[in-house]
Design a protein around this motif. Structure first.
Motif: not given
Length: 356
Positions: A155-160
């Protein structure tokens, strides 16, 4: 490239090689003794955080990954060669969990971070391993141990640092294009944005932050309406949310206050901690308001919302107010980042560290 933020894969580490039971047979050496070597270790499976990747699309079509097994031991004191490891490159921000148990395996949060996700089996023992003063001719040997096999959920959670949220056509894509290097699709119809966009905002030399634009939300998003519910997870790691509101909707029946309350309710349903994040109100498209009505309209929206936090008036199209917004956001992100850092140890020889 199609944006993919979820995938399921099967990984299998290599099995260990079997041990060998052998005795030395050489001319003039009647009792050569045991010489069976151990088996080689099976290959491990690693996950590597690659800053050059931004989706999990590579794992949508190739779903099984197997490492090489270790070679078997041989006679003449020859041990088996270990199996080759394999490295799976994934985007930074990927969460890896066991699909069967739900247990967290690891999170890839730093570029270049490498984590073992499946351990190769150890090699079996040959009879050389069992030789002793009381066991001069051992015939024992053991098979190699099997490698780990897992079904994993990626599962990808973008790092922003900053997340943009708002109704469709609130101007999020226009804003991220105006302040960053991102070039999202912009059009005059709802749901133009179909996947998250990331942009780097340059404030000055060595001063920047990352902003994420997700598809617009509508009421009922937490139950599956629209598109935004699929990507709300990408806002969970942000330090600040900018809630964009169309201050000058074409349809007079549309109430900006009702839209703000609807999105706030959807955030709370999806994740209460996301709802509690710092959220600034950004009133967009103020260039569409007559100059003599602008202040009255802005004050009316803020009063009805009973909003006490920072309020910004901008026009993403003309970039009016965007520079001030960027400066204030950077100051907030910088202060939050500093507060999260552990206090530096003070060397008594040099005194307290100097501030930046």
């Amino acid at each position: 490239m199609k944006f993919v933020d979820e995938a399921h894969i099967d990984v299998a580490a290599g099995d260990g090689g079997n041990g060998c039971a052998s005795f030395r047979h050489e001319k003039f050496k009647e009792f050569g003794g045991p010489d069976g070597g151990d088996g080689g270790r099976g290959g491990h499976v690693y996950a590597l955080a690659d800053a050059g990747l931004n989706t999990l699309v590579d794992f949508r079509y190739t779903r099984r990954f197997e490492a090489q097994r270790g070679e078997h031991g041989k006679g003449s004191d020859m041990f088996g060669v270990k199996g080759d490891d394999i490295v799976l490159r994934m985007p930074v921000g990927t969460i890896i969990t066991d699909a069967e148990t739900g247990a967290l395996v690891c999170e890839l949060l730093q570029p270049g971070e490498q984590v073992m996700i499946a351990k190769g089996g150890d090699g079996g023992f040959g009879n050389l391993h069992y030789k002793s003063s009381t066991n001069r001719a051992p015939r024992q040997k053991t098979p190699g141990w099997p490698g780990e096999r897992k079904t994993l959920k990626l599962e990808l959670k973008v790092l922003a640092d900053v997340g943009l949220l708002g109704m469709p056509n609130a101007g999020k894509s226009t804003l991220i294009a105006a302040i960053s290097n991102a070039r999202p699709k912009i059009a005059d119809y709802p749901f133009t944005t179909l996947h998250p966009n990331l942009g780097v905002v340059r404030v000055g030399p060595e001063k920047s932050f990352v902003v994420a634009d997700v598809p617009g939300l509508i009421e009922g998003a937490s139950e599956g309406a629209g598109l935004g519910h699929q990507f709300l997870r990408h806002l969970q790691r942000t330090r600040l949310l900018l809630h964009l509101v169309d201050a000058a909707p074409f349809d007079e029946a549309v109430d900006p206050v009702a839209q703000v309350r609807a999105i706030a309710a959807e955030l709370k349903k999806f994740d209460p901690t996301l709802h509690e994040k710092p959220r600034w109100l950004v009133l967009n498209k103020v260039d569409m308001l007559p100059a003599d009505e602008r202040e009255k309209r802005i004050k009316d929206i803020v009063r009805r919302l009973r909003y006490k936090g920072p309020v910004f008036q901008i026009s993403a199209l003309t970039r009016e107010g965007c520079e001030l917004l960027v400066q204030k956001v950077f100051e907030h992100i910088h202060n939050v980042h500093r507060s999260e850092q552990p206090p530096a140890e003070i060397d008594p020889r040099f005194g307290a560290p100097q501030d930046d």
